[in-house]
Write a protein that holds these residues in place. Structure first.
Motif, PDB file in Angstrom:
ATOM      1  N   LEU A 262       0.827  -1.206   0.000  1.00  0.00           N
ATOM      2  CA  LEU A 262       0.000   0.000   0.000  1.00  0.00           C
ATOM      3  C   LEU A 262       0.865   1.261   0.000  1.00  0.00           C
ATOM      4  N   ALA A 263       1.886   1.264   0.835  1.00  0.00           N
ATOM      5  CA  ALA A 263       2.773   2.432   0.895  1.00  0.00           C
ATOM      6  C   ALA A 263       3.459   2.661  -0.444  1.00  0.00           C
ATOM      7  N   GLY A 264       3.899   1.562  -1.081  1.00  0.00           N
ATOM      8  CA  GLY A 264       4.562   1.686  -2.381  1.00  0.00           C
ATOM      9  C   GLY A 264       3.622   2.215  -3.459  1.00  0.00           C
ATOM     10  N   ILE A 265       2.396   1.688  -3.508  1.00  0.00           N
ATOM     11  CA  ILE A 265       1.415   2.114  -4.526  1.00  0.00           C
ATOM     12  C   ILE A 265       1.060   3.584  -4.341  1.00  0.00           C
ATOM     13  N   LEU A 266       0.718   3.963  -3.116  1.00  0.00           N
ATOM     14  CA  LEU A 266       0.308   5.348  -2.868  1.00  0.00           C
ATOM     15  C   LEU A 266       1.469   6.312  -3.072  1.00  0.00           C
ATOM     16  N   GLY A 267       2.659   5.927  -2.633  1.00  0.00           N
ATOM     17  CA  GLY A 267       3.829   6.782  -2.828  1.00  0.00           C
ATOM     18  C   GLY A 267       4.101   7.045  -4.303  1.00  0.00           C
TER      19      GLY A 267
END
Length: 581
Positions: free
Chosen positions: A149-154
């Motif tokens: 999730l952090a990777g996608i949103l970032g």
């Protein structure tokens, strides 16, 4: 996070410490897998943009080949992560199973009298399995989901800020909702586990008593109980499931709204020429990818509720303490041990005394015979001597030492008991005789059985000491089981031995063999023989007659036998008249 939840997680995490190396490797593999998942949509975006702009065919082949390589490597890592996650979970929770079983074995008989074996199996294995299932996927799915999730949103914030904000709002709402209701189904899941434990207890009890159930025609009654218990399990399980799936249903609705908003914005920006067709696909792909970790988190909230109920029940079991406290004295005098009961009172239930003001003493090396009607307290006397229960009041001394001051291992090293029911375990004859103690050699077993006159019995077995015995004792006759139990006790070289109805189920020939073995055993220790048959007590030194939990008579056997007014003499006379009749 509430304090109880923190304590539960802290308690559970201690079981992960021995596998921290595997955990570190698992985290590295998770990060690698997440990176590869984020990379593949980028490759597809470039492939689409290159194809749309009429790029070189060789570049398209290179991008396609790179996509396949990344996908293949990611699949390999995913399989490895799944295997390692389950390995870590089972290694950690197997230690918990071991601790629970050891704790149960150390609890006193009052606890085991109200808990069925089937129920305890469910507590030791069933509850921990729910924790294991959560652990196995918690690291893989929960940690991996947050990283993804952090990777996608970032990355989305670097592509299009408005779309990234929509995706972030959806993600935060989903996570906050799941956190808010994470305990919604815990109590229901706990009730479901309790109902399941009751079902297993019912099944275990009825199967154990199958002969009595069939012989008395009670199969319909048992099946009725089974159906009613199954109905309770179904009803509580349905309620628990309905509460556990609320997070998943909520995320489905939120995801549908988020996808609609993201796609509308993406198409709008594409129509205005702000983003390329490849970027539009990338946005769509990342939106779809966003749903996977959210769904995984929803699933894990369900698993968490089951796991937390398992944690609560496991901690509840581990918090129970035996009423039998270990003493500090670890040594007893060498040789046969004397025994003294002084003003001993005992009851299983407060309103029904079993032993009342019991007073007697026997010297080292003497034999005491105990007789009395069923329910007079004979077996209870041996149970309090072995500290299976605490006394209500009074003192029992073995070798001059109060048994409450002795450590339990010190007491059990020197005091042995042969009961009417012999417990056998699934294993070889050797393992059952030594109770899996590898320090007892075959030579010691042979010497012991020779002294008891039982070596021919072992030699008559199909494979000698390697003969496989079935759990429960169905592979031995009643006489063989008694001889077996006597050999097992003799191997411990006790200084005080209790024989509880040793010949109650034996034929005359086997009883004669058993009596010879008992005579050999009694040469080196003090003996207590609890018996119905008066013939079994012909070689004892003292006689004690019990009635309604009280000592009706105690004295030398010969003196009591020659006194016509004694209880023992009357029993002898009655027994002889019955034999003559």
């Amino acid at each position: 996070m509430p304090k109880t939840e923190k304590r539960s997680m802290s308690w559970l995490l201690q079981y992960l410490k021995p596998v921290k190396g595997r955990l570190a490797l698992l985290m590295v593999m998770l990060l690698t897998s997440t990176g590869l998942q984020l990379l593949n949509p980028q490759i597809i975006k470039r492939f689409i943009d290159t194809a749309a702009s009429g790029g070189v065919l060789s570049n398209l082949f290179q991008l396609a080949g790179l996509f396949l390589v990344v996908a293949f490597v990611n699949q390999l890592i995913t399989v490895a992560v799944s295997y390692l996650g389950n390995d870590v979970a089972w290694r950690a929770t197997n230690r918990l199973r071991g601790d629970l079983l050891k704790h149960c074995l150390r609890l006193d008989m009052r606890f085991h009298n109200v808990k069925t074996p089937g129920e305890m199996i469910e507590r030791v294995d069933g509850d921990v399995t729910s924790i294991s299932n959560f652990f196995a996927m918690f690291i893989v799915q929960v940690v991996g989901s947050f990283v993804l999730l952090a990777g996608i949103l970032g990355f989305m914030f670097s592509v299009n800020v408005p779309i990234a904000i929509v995706m972030t709002v959806f993600t935060l709402l989903s996570i906050l909702f799941m956190v808010f209701i994470r305990n919604l189904g815990v109590n229901s899941s706990k009730n479901e586990r309790e109902a399941s434990a009751s079902l297993f207890g019912l099944i275990e009890e009825r199967i154990a008593g199958i002969e009595d159930v069939q012989a008395n025609g009670h199969v319909p009654y048992v099946m009725n109980r089974f159906y009613r218990t199954m109905r309770v399990v179904f009803q509580k399980g349905r309620k628990a499931w309905l509460l556990r799936v609320i997070p998943w249903n909520t995320t489905v609705i939120l995801f549908a709204l988020a996808v609609t908003a993201v796609l509308l914005l993406g198409v709008h920006y594409y129509m205005q020429g702000i983003i390329s067709i490849g970027t539009l696909f990338l946005i769509y792909q990342y939106t779809q990818m966003l749903n996977d970790p959210i769904e995984m988190l929803g699933d894990q909230v369900q698993e968490f509720q089951k796991a937390k109920s398992g944690m609560l029940r496991s901690r509840e079991l581990l918090s129970l303490r035996s009423e039998i406290e270990n003493g500090r004295e670890d040594q007893l005098p060498e040789g046969p041990l004397g025994l003294e009961f002084k003003q001993v009172n005992f009851s299983y239930n407060e309103d029904k005394p079993v032993l009342q003001n019991i007073n007697f003493a026997i010297k080292p090396g003497e034999r005491l015979g105990i007789i009395g009607r069923t329910g007079s307290g004979k077996s209870s006397l041996s149970r309090v001597l072995l500290r299976l229960y605490n006394l209500d009041s009074g003192t029992i001394r073995v070798g001059g030492t109060d048994i409450s001051d002795l450590t339990l291992p010190a007491l059990y090293r020197r005091v042995g008991m042969v009961t009417q029911d012999v417990q056998l375990f699934d294993g070889t004859l050797r393992d059952n005789l030594t109770l899996f103690n590898q320090d007892v050699s075959d030579q010691i077993i042979k010497e012991t059985t020779d002294r008891l006159g039982l070596s021919h019995w072992i030699e008559s077995q199909p494979a000698g000491l390697d003969t496989h015995l079935k759990a429960g004792g169905s592979s031995l006759s009643a006489g063989e089981a008694q001889l077996f139990a006597l050999t097992r006790v003799f191997l411990t070289e006790p200084s005080l031995v209790i024989l509880d109805e040793p010949s109650s189920r034996l034929d005359a020939a086997t009883e004669s063999m058993l009596q010879s073995a008992i005579d050999q055993l009694m040469k080196q220790c003090t003996g207590i023989i609890i018996a119905h048959r008066l013939a079994t007590l012909e070689k004892v030194d003292q006689i004690m007659v019990l009635g309604d939990g009280k000592v009706l008579e105690f004295g030398a056997r010969e003196e009591l036998a020659s006194d016509p007014a004694s209880h023992y003499a009357r029993l002898l006379f009655t027994g002889r008249e019955e034999e003559l009749a």
